[in-house]
Design a protein around this motif. Structure first.
Motif, mmCIF file in Angstrom:
data_model
loop_
_atom_site.group_PDB
_atom_site.id
_atom_site.type_symbol
_atom_site.label_atom_id
_atom_site.label_comp_id
_atom_site.label_asym_id
_atom_site.label_seq_id
_atom_site.Cartn_x
_atom_site.Cartn_y
_atom_site.Cartn_z
ATOM 1 N N LEU A 70 12.410 -61.835 29.977
ATOM 2 C CA LEU A 70 12.182 -60.626 30.758
ATOM 3 C C LEU A 70 11.557 -59.553 29.870
ATOM 4 C CD1 LEU A 70 15.665 -60.575 32.514
ATOM 5 C CD2 LEU A 70 13.517 -61.443 33.458
ATOM 6 N N VAL A 71 10.538 -58.895 30.392
ATOM 7 C CA VAL A 71 9.868 -57.836 29.648
ATOM 8 C C VAL A 71 9.725 -56.617 30.554
ATOM 9 C CG1 VAL A 71 7.815 -57.137 28.402
ATOM 10 C CG2 VAL A 71 8.616 -59.513 28.254
ATOM 11 N N GLU A 72 10.397 -55.528 30.172
ATOM 12 C CA GLU A 72 10.322 -54.290 30.932
ATOM 13 C C GLU A 72 9.133 -53.441 30.481
ATOM 14 O OE1 GLU A 72 14.818 -54.954 30.082
ATOM 15 O OE2 GLU A 72 12.900 -55.103 29.002
ATOM 16 N N SER A 73 8.653 -52.623 31.399
ATOM 17 C CA SER A 73 7.593 -51.670 31.086
ATOM 18 C C SER A 73 7.669 -50.516 32.066
ATOM 19 C CB SER A 73 6.219 -52.333 31.153
ATOM 20 O OG SER A 73 5.972 -52.817 32.463
ATOM 21 N N GLY A 74 6.945 -49.448 31.745
ATOM 22 C CA GLY A 74 6.851 -48.321 32.669
ATOM 23 C C GLY A 74 7.671 -47.109 32.293
ATOM 24 N N GLY A 75 8.445 -47.207 31.223
ATOM 25 C CA GLY A 75 9.231 -46.055 30.811
ATOM 26 C C GLY A 75 8.358 -44.950 30.251
ATOM 27 N N GLY A 76 8.958 -43.798 30.041
ATOM 28 C CA GLY A 76 8.214 -42.677 29.484
ATOM 29 C C GLY A 76 8.978 -41.394 29.557
ATOM 30 N N LEU A 77 8.272 -40.306 29.244
ATOM 31 C CA LEU A 77 8.846 -38.963 29.282
ATOM 32 C C LEU A 77 8.346 -38.254 30.530
ATOM 33 C CD1 LEU A 77 10.295 -36.520 27.987
ATOM 34 C CD2 LEU A 77 8.172 -36.070 26.725
ATOM 35 N N VAL A 78 9.270 -37.806 31.366
ATOM 36 C CA VAL A 78 8.922 -37.092 32.588
ATOM 37 C C VAL A 78 9.791 -35.849 32.711
ATOM 38 C CG1 VAL A 78 8.160 -39.181 33.788
ATOM 39 C CG2 VAL A 78 10.551 -38.426 33.982
ATOM 40 N N GLN A 79 9.420 -35.004 33.667
ATOM 41 C CA GLN A 79 10.213 -33.800 33.918
ATOM 42 C C GLN A 79 11.182 -34.048 35.072
ATOM 43 O OE1 GLN A 79 7.346 -30.649 34.535
ATOM 44 N NE2 GLN A 79 7.306 -30.169 32.348
ATOM 45 N N ALA A 80 12.224 -33.254 35.116
ATOM 46 C CA ALA A 80 13.187 -33.353 36.214
ATOM 47 C C ALA A 80 12.464 -33.195 37.543
ATOM 48 C CB ALA A 80 14.259 -32.294 36.059
ATOM 49 N N ALA A 82 8.995 -61.433 34.588
ATOM 50 C CA ALA A 82 9.788 -62.586 34.184
ATOM 51 C C ALA A 82 8.904 -63.805 33.963
ATOM 52 C CB ALA A 82 10.828 -62.895 35.260
ATOM 53 N N SER A 83 9.261 -64.574 32.971
ATOM 54 C CA SER A 83 8.558 -65.832 32.727
ATOM 55 C C SER A 83 9.325 -66.953 33.411
ATOM 56 C CB SER A 83 8.462 -66.101 31.232
ATOM 57 O OG SER A 83 9.756 -66.328 30.708
ATOM 58 N N GLY A 84 8.657 -68.081 33.581
ATOM 59 C CA GLY A 84 9.339 -69.237 34.136
ATOM 60 C C GLY A 84 9.187 -69.353 35.632
ATOM 61 N N ARG A 85 9.306 -70.573 36.105
ATOM 62 C CA ARG A 85 9.111 -70.854 37.518
ATOM 63 C C ARG A 85 10.389 -70.758 38.317
ATOM 64 N NH1 ARG A 85 6.158 -76.527 37.216
ATOM 65 N NH2 ARG A 85 7.729 -76.793 35.602
ATOM 66 N N THR A 86 11.501 -70.349 37.658
ATOM 67 C CA THR A 86 12.784 -70.296 38.347
ATOM 68 C C THR A 86 13.188 -68.873 38.719
ATOM 69 O OG1 THR A 86 13.944 -70.173 36.232
ATOM 70 C CG2 THR A 86 13.583 -72.361 37.184
ATOM 71 N N PHE A 87 12.247 -67.948 38.690
ATOM 72 C CA PHE A 87 12.558 -66.544 38.931
ATOM 73 C C PHE A 87 13.294 -66.358 40.253
ATOM 74 C CE2 PHE A 87 12.200 -62.080 38.570
ATOM 75 C CZ PHE A 87 11.774 -61.570 39.787
ATOM 76 N N THR A 137 6.669 -62.822 40.107
ATOM 77 C CA THR A 137 7.858 -62.930 39.231
ATOM 78 C C THR A 137 8.147 -61.592 38.558
ATOM 79 O OG1 THR A 137 6.620 -63.783 37.300
ATOM 80 C CG2 THR A 137 7.487 -65.400 38.869
ATOM 81 N N THR A 138 8.202 -60.560 39.357
ATOM 82 C CA THR A 138 8.402 -59.210 38.839
ATOM 83 C C THR A 138 9.422 -58.477 39.699
ATOM 84 O OG1 THR A 138 6.135 -59.125 37.975
ATOM 85 C CG2 THR A 138 7.283 -57.023 38.257
ATOM 86 N N VAL A 139 10.272 -57.705 39.052
ATOM 87 C CA VAL A 139 11.206 -56.826 39.743
ATOM 88 C C VAL A 139 10.880 -55.393 39.351
ATOM 89 C CG1 VAL A 139 12.963 -57.051 37.943
ATOM 90 C CG2 VAL A 139 13.636 -56.397 40.242
ATOM 91 N N TYR A 140 11.066 -54.495 40.299
ATOM 92 C CA TYR A 140 10.678 -53.095 40.100
ATOM 93 C C TYR A 140 11.878 -52.178 40.314
ATOM 94 C CZ TYR A 140 6.148 -55.262 41.020
ATOM 95 O OH TYR A 140 5.051 -56.088 40.982
ATOM 96 N N LEU A 141 11.802 -51.013 39.713
ATOM 97 C CA LEU A 141 12.775 -49.957 39.976
ATOM 98 C C LEU A 141 11.997 -48.661 40.175
ATOM 99 C CD1 LEU A 141 15.829 -49.350 40.216
ATOM 100 C CD2 LEU A 141 15.719 -48.545 37.844
ATOM 101 N N GLN A 142 11.898 -48.244 41.429
ATOM 102 C CA GLN A 142 11.258 -46.982 41.746
ATOM 103 C C GLN A 142 12.298 -45.888 41.627
ATOM 104 O OE1 GLN A 142 8.024 -46.029 42.761
ATOM 105 N NE2 GLN A 142 8.844 -43.952 42.682
ATOM 106 N N MET A 143 12.018 -44.899 40.786
ATOM 107 C CA MET A 143 12.970 -43.823 40.524
ATOM 108 C C MET A 143 12.356 -42.500 40.951
ATOM 109 S SD MET A 143 14.384 -45.057 36.790
ATOM 110 C CE MET A 143 12.807 -44.781 35.972
#
Length: 123
Positions: free
Chosen positions: A4-14, A24-29, A77-83
């Motif tokens: 698993l490899v996360e991305s998309g983090g950073g510095l934001v304002q309130a 995710a890698s692999g065919r079993t996601f 094969t990707t999961v997201y978190l919309q914040m």
């Protein structure tokens, strides 16, 4: 084995929004339910959200309910978190993880973890 490899983090304002991705890698996601966790400095890792294998069921921590949305694309094969409406207390390293248990919020039940991505929310 799932990597698993996360991305998309950073510095934001309130009040800003940010979307994290976890590739995710692999065919079993699609065999795994997925979760997002976070760990703030000096605090224990905590559950944020989970999504079922098919994506039709989700679960959230009370602290993020109504602000965060977890989703997945099994074809990519990707999961997201919309914040949305981010708060300074959302500052943490965010981790995605895979589990064979359905919508569980228990850390030891997750078998595979990413390396984490930093989210910093300034006031």
């Amino acid at each position: 084995q799932v990597q698993l490899v996360e991305s998309g983090g950073g510095l934001v304002q309130a009040g800003d929004s940010l979307t994290l991705s976890c590739a995710a890698s692999g065919r079993t996601f699609s065999s795994y339910a997925m979760g997002w966790f976070r760990q703030a400095p000096g605090k224990e890792r905590e559950f944020v959200a989970a999504i079922s294998r098919s994506g039709d069921s989700t679960r959230y921590a009370d602290s993020v309910k109504g602000r965060f949305t977890i989703s997945r694309d099994n074809a990519k094969t990707t999961v997201y978190l919309q914040m949305n409406s981010l708060k300074p207390e959302d500052t943490a390293v965010y981790y995605c993880a895979a589990t064979r248990y359905p919508l569980i919020n228990v850390i030891p039940k997750y078998d595979f973890w990413g390396q984490g991505t930093q989210v910093t929310v300034s006031s």
